[in-house]
Design a protein around this motif. Structure first.
Motif, PDB file in Angstrom:
ATOM      1  N   ARG A 154      50.049  43.178  48.740  1.00  0.00           N
ATOM      2  CA  ARG A 154      48.897  44.007  48.351  1.00  0.00           C
ATOM      3  C   ARG A 154      47.547  43.351  48.655  1.00  0.00           C
ATOM      4  O   ARG A 154      46.513  43.949  48.403  1.00  0.00           O
ATOM      5  CB  ARG A 154      48.948  44.327  46.853  1.00  0.00           C
ATOM      6  CG  ARG A 154      50.194  45.043  46.405  1.00  0.00           C
ATOM      7  CD  ARG A 154      50.272  46.440  46.912  1.00  0.00           C
ATOM      8  NE  ARG A 154      51.579  47.008  46.603  1.00  0.00           N
ATOM      9  CZ  ARG A 154      52.024  48.120  47.092  1.00  0.00           C
ATOM     10  NH1 ARG A 154      51.285  48.817  47.908  1.00  0.00           N
ATOM     11  NH2 ARG A 154      53.226  48.547  46.782  1.00  0.00           N
ATOM     12  N   ARG A 155      47.573  42.126  49.176  1.00  0.00           N
ATOM     13  CA  ARG A 155      46.306  41.397  49.447  1.00  0.00           C
ATOM     14  C   ARG A 155      45.461  42.188  50.426  1.00  0.00           C
ATOM     15  O   ARG A 155      45.912  42.566  51.508  1.00  0.00           O
ATOM     16  CB  ARG A 155      46.627  40.022  50.039  1.00  0.00           C
ATOM     17  CG  ARG A 155      45.409  39.173  50.279  1.00  0.00           C
ATOM     18  CD  ARG A 155      45.803  37.762  50.682  1.00  0.00           C
ATOM     19  NE  ARG A 155      46.757  37.713  51.778  1.00  0.00           N
ATOM     20  CZ  ARG A 155      46.416  37.583  53.080  1.00  0.00           C
ATOM     21  NH1 ARG A 155      45.158  37.482  53.418  1.00  0.00           N
ATOM     22  NH2 ARG A 155      47.351  37.527  53.993  1.00  0.00           N
ATOM     23  N   PRO A 156      44.203  42.470  50.040  1.00  0.00           N
ATOM     24  CA  PRO A 156      43.302  43.218  50.925  1.00  0.00           C
ATOM     25  C   PRO A 156      43.094  42.476  52.249  1.00  0.00           C
ATOM     26  O   PRO A 156      42.947  41.253  52.261  1.00  0.00           O
ATOM     27  CB  PRO A 156      41.981  43.283  50.144  1.00  0.00           C
ATOM     28  CG  PRO A 156      42.353  43.005  48.737  1.00  0.00           C
ATOM     29  CD  PRO A 156      43.573  42.119  48.782  1.00  0.00           C
ATOM     30  N   GLY A 157      43.118  43.237  53.328  1.00  0.00           N
ATOM     31  CA  GLY A 157      42.835  42.670  54.632  1.00  0.00           C
ATOM     32  C   GLY A 157      43.951  41.853  55.238  1.00  0.00           C
ATOM     33  O   GLY A 157      43.771  41.198  56.253  1.00  0.00           O
ATOM     34  N   LYS A 158      45.156  41.902  54.659  1.00  0.00           N
ATOM     35  CA  LYS A 158      46.237  41.075  55.166  1.00  0.00           C
ATOM     36  C   LYS A 158      46.623  41.452  56.587  1.00  0.00           C
ATOM     37  O   LYS A 158      47.107  40.636  57.348  1.00  0.00           O
ATOM     38  CB  LYS A 158      47.454  41.121  54.272  1.00  0.00           C
ATOM     39  CG  LYS A 158      48.219  42.432  54.311  1.00  0.00           C
ATOM     40  CD  LYS A 158      49.492  42.308  53.506  1.00  0.00           C
ATOM     41  CE  LYS A 158      50.260  43.598  53.475  1.00  0.00           C
ATOM     42  NZ  LYS A 158      50.903  43.951  54.702  1.00  0.00           N
TER      43      LYS A 158
END
Length: 75
Positions: free
Chosen positions: A68-72
């Motif tokens: 769910r990490r943004p920008g992964k």
């Protein structure tokens, strides 16, 4: 976390229905996690760990956090 769980299930020759029964996770919820649309909560992480699907609950929570990490996927 869904891809990791699929790999573990394949190694152990477990079906979605069997994992649902083993863990008490509703089949629809499990399928959503496997296809990446559902969130893996702390409760689900504990259930997976108790069923010996992964080393511990923290393992699953870390997988979810990374997923769910943004920008992964950003380059």
């Amino acid at each position: 976390p869904g891809e990791t769980l699929k790999e573990i299930m394949a190694e152990k020759k477990l079906t979605e229905t069997r994992v649902s029964w083993m863990t008490g996770i509703r089949l629809g919820t499990l399928r959503a996690i496997l296809d990446g649309t559902g969130r893996l909560t702390e409760d689900i992480a504990v259930k997976l760990a108790k069923a010996r699907l992964g080393p511990n609950a923290r393992f699953w929570l870390n997988r979810e956090k990374e997923y769910r990490r943004p920008g992964k996927d950003a380059k």
